[in-house]
Design a protein around this motif. Structure first.
Motif, PDB file in Angstrom:
ATOM      1  N   ARG A   1      -1.547  -2.185  15.782  1.00 41.66           N
ATOM      2  CA  ARG A   1      -0.417  -3.104  15.888  1.00 41.66           C
ATOM      3  C   ARG A   1      -0.367  -4.025  14.679  1.00 41.66           C
ATOM      4  N   ARG A   2       0.778  -4.141  14.103  1.00 38.44           N
ATOM      5  CA  ARG A   2       1.087  -4.959  12.925  1.00 38.44           C
ATOM      6  C   ARG A   2       0.558  -4.353  11.615  1.00 38.44           C
ATOM      7  N   ARG A   3      -0.505  -3.562  11.673  1.00 37.23           N
ATOM      8  CA  ARG A   3      -1.050  -2.969  10.452  1.00 37.23           C
ATOM      9  C   ARG A   3      -0.396  -1.640  10.106  1.00 37.23           C
ATOM     10  N   GLY A   4      -0.061  -0.845  11.120  1.00 35.63           N
ATOM     11  CA  GLY A   4       0.589   0.432  10.870  1.00 35.63           C
ATOM     12  C   GLY A   4      -0.200   1.611  11.433  1.00 35.63           C
ATOM     13  N   THR A   5       0.190   2.805  11.009  1.00 36.38           N
ATOM     14  CA  THR A   5      -0.423   4.056  11.481  1.00 36.38           C
ATOM     15  C   THR A   5      -1.157   4.714  10.321  1.00 36.38           C
ATOM     16  N   PHE A   6      -2.390   5.170  10.599  1.00 35.76           N
ATOM     17  CA  PHE A   6      -3.238   5.696   9.533  1.00 35.76           C
ATOM     18  C   PHE A   6      -3.809   7.063   9.922  1.00 35.76           C
ATOM     19  N   ILE A   7      -3.929   7.936   8.924  1.00 37.43           N
ATOM     20  CA  ILE A   7      -4.600   9.221   9.110  1.00 37.43           C
ATOM     21  C   ILE A   7      -6.093   8.965   9.234  1.00 37.43           C
ATOM     22  N   GLU A   8      -6.722   9.600  10.192  1.00 35.32           N
ATOM     23  CA  GLU A   8      -8.165   9.491  10.328  1.00 35.32           C
ATOM     24  C   GLU A   8      -8.828  10.150   9.119  1.00 35.32           C
ATOM     25  N   PRO A   9      -9.656   9.433   8.382  1.00 31.95           N
ATOM     26  CA  PRO A   9     -10.290  10.029   7.189  1.00 31.95           C
ATOM     27  C   PRO A   9     -11.083  11.287   7.513  1.00 31.95           C
ATOM     28  N   SER A  10     -11.601  11.371   8.739  1.00 33.94           N
ATOM     29  CA  SER A  10     -12.413  12.530   9.119  1.00 33.94           C
ATOM     30  C   SER A  10     -11.580  13.709   9.591  1.00 33.94           C
ATOM     31  N   ALA A  11     -10.231  13.535   9.634  1.00 29.96           N
ATOM     32  CA  ALA A  11      -9.364  14.636  10.071  1.00 29.96           C
ATOM     33  C   ALA A  11      -9.605  15.832   9.170  1.00 29.96           C
ATOM     34  N   GLN A  12      -9.936  16.968   9.782  1.00 31.47           N
ATOM     35  CA  GLN A  12     -10.320  18.159   9.022  1.00 31.47           C
ATOM     36  C   GLN A  12      -9.123  18.751   8.309  1.00 31.47           C
ATOM     37  N   ARG A  13      -9.259  18.944   7.020  1.00 32.11           N
ATOM     38  CA  ARG A  13      -8.200  19.604   6.261  1.00 32.11           C
ATOM     39  C   ARG A  13      -8.311  21.108   6.439  1.00 32.11           C
ATOM     40  N   GLY A  14      -7.206  21.799   6.155  1.00 30.65           N
ATOM     41  CA  GLY A  14      -7.175  23.252   6.307  1.00 30.65           C
ATOM     42  C   GLY A  14      -8.228  23.932   5.441  1.00 30.65           C
TER      43      GLY A  14
ATOM     44  N   LYS B   1       2.392  10.109  19.201  1.00 34.88           N
ATOM     45  CA  LYS B   1       1.471  10.005  20.329  1.00 34.88           C
ATOM     46  C   LYS B   1       0.660  11.290  20.477  1.00 34.88           C
ATOM     47  N   GLU B   2       1.299  12.430  20.250  1.00 35.63           N
ATOM     48  CA  GLU B   2       0.603  13.716  20.318  1.00 35.63           C
ATOM     49  C   GLU B   2      -0.502  13.791  19.273  1.00 35.63           C
ATOM     50  N   LEU B   3      -0.211  13.338  18.060  1.00 41.79           N
ATOM     51  CA  LEU B   3      -1.204  13.377  16.989  1.00 41.79           C
ATOM     52  C   LEU B   3      -2.328  12.375  17.230  1.00 41.79           C
TER      53      LEU B   3
ATOM     54  N   MET C   1       0.846  -1.201   0.000  1.00 43.90           N
ATOM     55  CA  MET C   1       0.000   0.000   0.000  1.00 43.90           C
ATOM     56  C   MET C   1       0.882   1.252   0.000  1.00 43.90           C
ATOM     57  N   THR C   2       0.580   2.204  -0.859  1.00 48.60           N
ATOM     58  CA  THR C   2       1.341   3.453  -0.914  1.00 48.60           C
ATOM     59  C   THR C   2       1.115   4.251   0.365  1.00 48.60           C
ATOM     60  N   THR C   3       2.196   4.861   0.871  1.00 52.98           N
ATOM     61  CA  THR C   3       2.087   5.612   2.121  1.00 52.98           C
ATOM     62  C   THR C   3       2.074   7.109   1.873  1.00 52.98           C
TER      63      THR C   3
ATOM     64  N   LEU D   1       0.517   6.119   7.012  1.00 52.21           N
ATOM     65  CA  LEU D   1       1.774   6.814   7.245  1.00 52.21           C
ATOM     66  C   LEU D   1       2.949   5.847   7.099  1.00 52.21           C
ATOM     67  N   PRO D   2       4.132   6.365   6.775  1.00 52.17           N
ATOM     68  CA  PRO D   2       5.324   5.514   6.789  1.00 52.17           C
ATOM     69  C   PRO D   2       5.568   4.960   8.194  1.00 52.17           C
ATOM     70  N   THR D   3       6.438   3.987   8.308  1.00 51.76           N
ATOM     71  CA  THR D   3       6.753   3.401   9.608  1.00 51.76           C
ATOM     72  C   THR D   3       7.461   4.419  10.499  1.00 51.76           C
ATOM     73  N   GLU D   4       7.507   4.135  11.805  1.00 51.30           N
ATOM     74  CA  GLU D   4       8.213   5.018  12.738  1.00 51.30           C
ATOM     75  C   GLU D   4       9.657   5.225  12.303  1.00 51.30           C
ATOM     76  N   ASP D   5      10.309   4.125  11.903  1.00 47.97           N
ATOM     77  CA  ASP D   5      11.716   4.216  11.485  1.00 47.97           C
ATOM     78  C   ASP D   5      11.864   5.118  10.266  1.00 47.97           C
ATOM     79  N   ALA D   6      10.948   4.961   9.296  1.00 43.93           N
ATOM     80  CA  ALA D   6      11.035   5.765   8.072  1.00 43.93           C
ATOM     81  C   ALA D   6      10.761   7.233   8.371  1.00 43.93           C
ATOM     82  N   LEU D   7       9.790   7.504   9.237  1.00 45.26           N
ATOM     83  CA  LEU D   7       9.488   8.885   9.595  1.00 45.26           C
ATOM     84  C   LEU D   7      10.646   9.517  10.370  1.00 45.26           C
ATOM     85  N   ALA D   8      11.239   8.741  11.282  1.00 46.46           N
ATOM     86  CA  ALA D   8      12.378   9.253  12.049  1.00 46.46           C
ATOM     87  C   ALA D   8      13.533   9.621  11.119  1.00 46.46           C
ATOM     88  N   ALA D   9      13.773   8.779  10.127  1.00 41.27           N
ATOM     89  CA  ALA D   9      14.839   9.067   9.161  1.00 41.27           C
ATOM     90  C   ALA D   9      14.484  10.284   8.313  1.00 41.27           C
ATOM     91  N   HIS D  10      13.205  10.405   7.952  1.00 38.39           N
ATOM     92  CA  HIS D  10      12.746  11.546   7.141  1.00 38.39           C
ATOM     93  C   HIS D  10      12.995  12.868   7.863  1.00 38.39           C
TER      94      HIS D  10
END
Length: 248
Positions: free
Chosen positions: A74-87, A62-64, A1-3, A40-49
């Motif tokens: 767990r095992r699936r990853g981290t996802f943006i909430e579809p209902s998250a309000q865009r600017g 955790k803040e977000l 799946m594209t991140t 979202l990319p994995t924690e490791d990928a985001l940390a490197a980014h």
């Protein structure tokens, strides 16, 4: 799946790294396009980014998650909430009357006014001047009292001499110049860009440091082609939008 691909960030070592990363990622999420992936990319990928440790990245995520912008599985990853309000959408106004209407309907506090040196980044608009008149105001929603924008206007001294500061508590600068002072405004150029709130802007607008804001620059020209007023306004991204009107 594209991140999802977050924006890059130039870190300020004087501020907590996790906070800067969380706010940058938050701005990326809220400003994402509708078709952007939710994963979202994995924690490791985001940390490197972002160039931070995994522990720092975990704290930012955790803040977000607490804010409800993302969910972690767990095992699936981290996802943006579809209902998250865009600017709020950026909409550019095309007439003097539209700009007056845009800026009306708010209570205004005049923070300060008086002579000030021409800011170096505005020198191109006032090539014949070393000093202009500065007006700094804070506008708030009339119903809620919530601050919506912080405005700084730089006006030619000969024009500013005819401005009654009390008028700025009732009307936008554009209306004061046109209707009270009698300036024949021939055109206004608008520029809007996304920025992160600096400490002073965050304090005045009551938003988190480094949260996304809209930075507007409007240059008003008289019938002789002179720039008579340069407005620089910081708008809360969640409380304002612009409209584009095009005449055929």
């Amino acid at each position: 799946m594209t991140t999802f691909a977050p924006d890059s960030l130039a870190l300020n070592r004087k501020l907590p790294l996790w906070y800067q990363v969380s706010q940058s990622l938050r701005a990326s999420i809220l400003g994402r396009s509708p078709e952007a992936p939710l994963r979202l990319p994995t924690e490791d990928a985001l940390a490197a980014h972002y160039g931070v440790s995994v522990l720092t990245m975990r704290q930012a995520l955790k803040e977000l998650e607490t804010e409800g912008l993302i969910t972690r599985h767990r095992r699936r990853g981290t996802f943006i909430e579809p209902s998250a309000q865009r600017g709020a959408p950026v909409r550019l106004l095309g007439s003097v009357d539209a700009i007056v209407a845009q800026q009306s309907g708010m209570s205004t506090e005049l923070l300060e006014h008086g002579p000030t040196p021409v800011p170096s980044e505005l020198a191109e608009f006032f090539p014949d001047l070393a000093e202009v008149a500065g007006f700094r105001r804070l506008r708030s929603d009339e119903e809620t009292g919530e601050p919506t924008n912080h405005a700084c206007n730089y006006v030619r001294p000969d024009v500013a001499a005819a401005i009654d500061p009390a008028d700025l508590l009732r009307w936008p600068m554009t209306k004061v110049l046109r209707d009270a002072v009698g300036v024949r405004i021939s055109r206004i150029t608008d520029t809007v860009e996304a920025r992160l709130a600096d400490p002073e802007t965050a304090r005045l607008l009551e938003v988190p440091l480094l949260s996304p804001i809209l930075h507007y620059t409007g240059v008003s020209y008289d019938e002789d082609g002179r720039a008579v007023d340069v407005a620089r306004i910081h708008y809360r991204g969640d409380r304002f939008s612009f409209t584009v009107t095009m005449d055929s």
